[in-house]
Enzyme design. Structure first.
Site, PDB file in Angstrom:
ATOM      1  N   GLU A 180      -8.405   3.394  -7.731  1.00 42.94           N
ATOM      2  CA  GLU A 180      -9.358   3.759  -8.792  1.00 42.94           C
ATOM      3  C   GLU A 180      -8.672   4.576  -9.887  1.00 42.94           C
ATOM      4  OE1 GLU A 180     -12.776   5.552  -6.817  1.00 42.94           O
ATOM      5  OE2 GLU A 180     -13.677   3.587  -6.557  1.00 42.94           O
ATOM      6  N   GLU A 375     -13.137  -2.739  -2.211  1.00 39.31           N
ATOM      7  CA  GLU A 375     -14.141  -1.779  -1.716  1.00 39.31           C
ATOM      8  C   GLU A 375     -15.526  -2.245  -2.118  1.00 39.31           C
ATOM      9  OE1 GLU A 375     -13.848   2.451  -2.552  1.00 39.31           O
ATOM     10  OE2 GLU A 375     -11.664   2.343  -2.455  1.00 39.31           O
TER      11      GLU A 375
END
Ligand code: P53
Length: 476
Positions: A180, A375
């Site tokens: 991220e 994810e």
């Protein structure tokens, strides 16, 4: 219109800082999460003000034990294999390999742990998908270098990456550089091991740190290919389309601008240069990113695929009145207005399966490289029923809808490498530090204060996912 092909990588995802525990074991150094408490309010507060995290002592630090993956990994991998995992996304703890981060030589004990971990996966035919930096830049580098704001971190990271690529050549093929990467903008302590409050212009510090991570990612990509042409390197975005609150063009523009905050990183990592719109953004915010003369060339080493996390979409407005009076969802660190068409999780996260299809189509239209859903999942409270089983039909429902949306995206023509639901075994929540915010197919007996036996048990979703994988997504 074909759905999932035979090579599709079904699996699950975990990260060292939320899974391993093994605090200081084998000479491990510390990472930012080792300073974060478990009480949700405290945790969010100190994540935004890291100096408080360092100066205070808290009763309990959930990362120190986490779910003790450091000792339980063989048992856990056997259970993943039982579900039929084709891959396992996990991260390597940088401070386990370089305890301070700036050493010349790696910590052999730390490396041996990952030798065993990867070999255990490979014994079951599970392909490791390895994140090099998942919220785990050594705290020593926070204390002595101001983390990623300092260019020296590039060299330290490349040294660490080089150790990984050499040691695991032929064993690990799929790598992600930074988890991220866009989280730097909201949680710089977690994403970049620095305190933005130490800088006169915190936005400047964030974008300078971003530049260093982008350079480090590109150099690692180059190196990975030199060491083994079989390597596949990905970037990793916290994704989720921004929806305009109305069809007022100003709202459309606001949504576009919010999406660009994340795309900014991927534009560099996939297209190999800063996007044209960044110039105006830098000028208007008086940001001057310090670059070395070789940086333009370095950034041309672009990634092979885009890994991304997807939990929800966001709703944006350009109207100050709407913003001040409207209800906002408070659960996610990426804030959003309420979406009246969609339900929310117990933690206030918007649930939007169709948004996954939309997000994937947007990413693929924009970049034309394979995607990897690394994810996705539902954080929920799980209570065992009278038979002592966790009947998590709500989780199955969430995942089923997302798998179907993902399949639609594949049929839309989006190239997708795989799907690894987050926290395939219950782990510590990154955002809240809670154990009770569970994502897993496997339950772990542990509470928010660290009490419990660590015993693993199968939830109802365990058998559901097993059947999804066995039928290659046909039987959901
Ligand atoms: P949790 C929010 C806050 C922190 C990390 O989140 C996040 C997000 C959501 O985008 O990103 C990822 O545990 C992260 C994982 C994390 C997962 O979301 O707060 O990559 O480490 O556990 C889920 O429910």
């Amino acid at each position: 219109m074909a759905g999932f092909d035979e090579t599709f990588l079904w699996g699950g995802a975990i990260a060292a800082n939320q899974y391993e525990g093994g605090y200081r074991e084998g000479g491990k150094g510390l990472g930012p999460v080792d300073y974060l408490p478990t009480k949700a309010e405290d945790r969010v507060h100190v994540m935004y003000h890291p100096s408080l995290a360092v100066s205070q002592t808290f009763d309990y630090y959930p990362s120190h034990k986490a779910i003790d993956g450091y000792h339980f990994f063989k048992e856990d991998i056997a259970m993943f294999a039982e579900m039929g995992f084709k891959c396992l996304r996990l991260s390597v703890s940088w401070p386990r390999i370089f305890p301070n981060g700036d050493e010349e030589e790696p910590n052999e004990v730390g490396l041996r742990f990952y030798d065993e971990l990867f070999d255990e996966c490979l014994n079951y035919g599970i392909e490791p998908v390895v994140t090099l930096n998942h919220f785990d830049t050594p705290m020593y580098l926070y204390e002595n270098y101001d983390g990623w704001t300092n260019r020296k971190l590039v060299d330290f990271f490349v040294r660490y990456a080089s150790v990984m690529f050499n040691r695991y050549k032929g064993k690990v093929k799929y790598w992600l550089t930074f988890n991220e990467i866009n989280i730097l903008q909201v949680l710089p302590f977690l994403g970049g091991s620095f305190d933005p409050e130490k800088f006169e212009n915190s936005l400047q510090a964030k974008y300078q740190a971003a530049h260093h991570q982008l350079i480090a990612s590109a150099l690692a990509t180059k190196l990975a290919r030199e060491i083994d042409p079989e390597n596949k390197i990905g970037c990793m975005l916290a994704a989720g389309e921004a929806y305009p609150n109305t069809c007022n063009p100003n709202d459309i523009w606001a949504a576009k601008m919010l999406d660009r905050e994340g795309f900014f990183f991927i534009d560099v990592q996939v297209r190999g240069k800063y996007p044209s719109y960044s110039q105006r953004f830098f000028e208007e915010n008086q940001l001057v990113i310090h670059q070395e003369k070789e940086d333009e060339e370095i950034l041309k080493h672009t990634v092979d695929f885009i890994g991304f996390s997807y939990y929800s979409t966001k709703v944006v407005s350009a109207d100050d009145q709407v913003l001040s009076s409207a209800e906002k969802t408070d659960g996610n660190i990426f804030s959003s207005l309420e979406n009246p068409y969609l339900p929310k999780s117990e933690w206030g996260w918007i649930i939007d399966p169709m948004g996954l299809r939309i997000t994937m189509n947007t990413l693929y239209d924009r970049y034309q490289v394979p995607l990897f859903v690394v994810e996705n999942g539902l954080g929920a409270l799980d209570e065992p029923n009278e038979q002592g089983i966790i009947d998590d039909e709500y989780r199955i429902d969430y995942l089923r809808k997302h798998v179907l949306a993902l399949e639609e995206a594949v049929k839309d023509g989006v190239e997708v490498l795989g799907y690894t639901p987050w926290g395939c075994i219950d782990i510590i929540s990154a955002g809240t530090g809670q154990m009770s915010k569970r994502y897993g197919f496997i339950h772990v007996d542990l509470d928010d204060q660290g009490q419990g036996t660590f015993k693993r048990s199968r939830k109802k979703s365990f058998n559901w996912y097993k059947q999804v994988i066995a039928s290659n997504g046909e039987n959901v």
